[in-house]
Design an enzyme around this catalytic site. Structure first.
Site, PDB file in Angstrom:
ATOM      1  N   LYS A 212       0.830  -1.209   0.000  1.00 42.70           N
ATOM      2  CA  LYS A 212       0.000   0.000   0.000  1.00 42.70           C
ATOM      3  C   LYS A 212       0.866   1.262   0.000  1.00 42.70           C
ATOM      4  O   LYS A 212       0.584   2.237  -0.708  1.00 42.70           O
ATOM      5  CB  LYS A 212      -0.928  -0.008   1.215  1.00 42.70           C
ATOM      6  CG  LYS A 212      -1.770   1.263   1.368  1.00 42.70           C
ATOM      7  CD  LYS A 212      -2.691   1.469   0.165  1.00 42.70           C
ATOM      8  CE  LYS A 212      -3.424   2.808   0.245  1.00 42.70           C
ATOM      9  NZ  LYS A 212      -4.412   2.861   1.309  1.00 42.70           N
ATOM     10  N   CYS A 266      -3.698   9.564   2.370  1.00 48.66           N
ATOM     11  CA  CYS A 266      -2.834   8.503   1.839  1.00 48.66           C
ATOM     12  C   CYS A 266      -1.591   9.042   1.159  1.00 48.66           C
ATOM     13  O   CYS A 266      -0.485   8.911   1.672  1.00 48.66           O
ATOM     14  CB  CYS A 266      -3.633   7.623   0.874  1.00 48.66           C
ATOM     15  SG  CYS A 266      -4.867   6.602   1.694  1.00 48.66           S
TER      16      CYS A 266
END
Length: 417
Positions: A212, A266
């Site tokens: 990720k 993010c």
């Protein structure tokens, strides 16, 4: 298949609530847990406390069918999904305090055999930290059945969805599931298979965590290239949007679009987790972060230069505060920081902020005397400088005649004057 019937989702934010809703609409009994009583109350009314297309239908349907409810306290469940924030500290290392708080709620409810999934974007070994933290509170349990103790099954499954398309991408995107043990990975795969139509790729927990971070760092590096091009092009008097469009006609070139910086929880955060893990080796990733973090200051300077050349009473229309188009998510938004810096550097200038997806200014701007929230037409009409920070669809409908005689600083390339 698996024998999971009840799932507790800890954290009902932009990822947790959609995950809870999609699980509930696929037949599982879901209890959402959140520290915010207003969020809990909203969900129990079948309402969504933020903007996300199609989520309201899922939440309302699941609540009305008795498949979804919310509470402040963590209940017993067959599986727990932790979807809480993981911001970075002042030194840009990960703040795991929210994960630890979730663990304190989960630990008393465990009997052994439960699946615990960390969905929060996390640095390598954060999932194991969660497990060790729980075992510190519950030494009668284990992660592997050692010494005959009942075990808990621990996995990491990072979210990979785009705000504004969450309910679609939860179903269609591939998922990565990393287990601390193979048994945990298989059980987690079975849970996600209840709604995920994409492929589910199994690996270990640390690789899943890193995957990720790598995905978002890849995006960050490529955005930094586009942002650097925009600065260079401005100095050369080149239209960067035309430049990128022309370059992208090459069959092996696909340059992203520049902007005022990078926001969201993010892309603006995750690369720093890699840098913190490998400070001597993550040179390109660090540089990209520095380029993107510097872009808001460049935008501020452009506005201040425009104000110097404008009449003293010139007002500035600031179009957009969200970190991306057509959502109300303000997390790590460069637009907020740009607005705050301009308001401070040009204290006598009125900033007319337009953000169609919020009803009030964020906390950072609420008590700033020269900043006010207003509608699009009024903001453009009363301002001599128009600063575009977000490419909301609403802003693409501006009549070019309304911009006549005004200076437009368009960081998103949506307005041609």
């Amino acid at each position: 298949m698996n024998n999971i019937k009840t799932v507790a989702v800890v954290g009902l934010g932009y990822i947790g609530l959609p995950t809870a809703a999609i699980l509930a609409t696929n037949g599982l009994q879901v209890i959402g847990v959140d520290v915010n009583q207003q969020t809990v109350d909203s969900v129990n009314r079948g309402e969504v406390p933020f903007v996300e297309p199609d989520l309201g239908i899922h939440v309302a349907g699941a609540v009305s069918q008795g498949k979804l409810r919310a509470t402040i306290t963590t209940p017993k469940a067959d599986a727990f999904i932790v979807a809480v924030p993981t911001p970075f500290k002042q030194d840009r290392s990960a703040d795991l305090s929210y994960i630890e708080a979730a663990a304190r709620g989960i630990a008393p409810q465990l009997e052994g055999g439960e699946l615990i999934i960390l969905e929060s974007t996390s640095p390598p070994r954060a999932t194991r930290h969660l497990g060790e933290y729980i075992l510190g509170l519950r030494p009668d349990l284990s992660l592997d059945g050692a010494d005959g103790k009942p075990s808990i099954l621990l996995a990491h499954c990072p979210e990979r969805v785009l705000p504004g398309r969450v309910m679609i991408e939860l179903v269609t995107n591939d998922r990565i599931v990393g287990g601390v043990t193979p048994e945990a990975a298989e059980l987690a795969k079975g849970l996600y298979a209840t709604f995920c139509q994409g492929n589910i790729h199994l690996t270990d927990d640390v690789t899943a965590e890193m995957a990720k971070l790598v995905e978002n760092s890849y995006r960050d590096v490529n955005i930094a290239f586009a942002n650097e091009l925009s600065v260079i092009s401005d100095g050369l008097g080149i239209d960067v949007w035309e430049l990128i469009s022309l370059a992208n006609h090459h069959p092996r070139v696909n340059i992203l679009q520049p902007g005022p910086g990078v926001g969201g929880h993010c892309i603006a955060v995750d690369p720093w987790f890699i840098v913190a893990e490998a400070p001597e080796d993550a040179k390109l990733i660090r540089t990209a972060r520095m380029v993107n973090d510097a872009k808001p200051l460049w935008v501020v300077d452009k506005v201040l230069d425009a104000l110097k050349a404008a009449p003293a009473d010139t007002e500035v229309a600031v179009l957009g505060l969200a970190f991306k188009a057509n959502i109300d998510d303000l997390r790590e938004s460069p637009a907020i920081e740009i607005t705050r810096l301009i308001s401070s550097a040009a204290a006598g200038t009125r900033l007319n902020v337009v953000e169609p997806h919020v009803r009030e200014l964020p906390q950072q701007l609420q008590f700033v005397e020269n900043v006010r929230l207003m509608g699009l037409s009024e903001a453009v009409r009363t301002s001599g400088i128009v600063l575009v920070l977000v490419d909301h669809d609403d802003f693409k409908t501006i009549d070019m005649a309304e911009l006549y005689g005004k200076q437009v600083i368009d960081t998103r390339g949506i307005i041609s004057v």
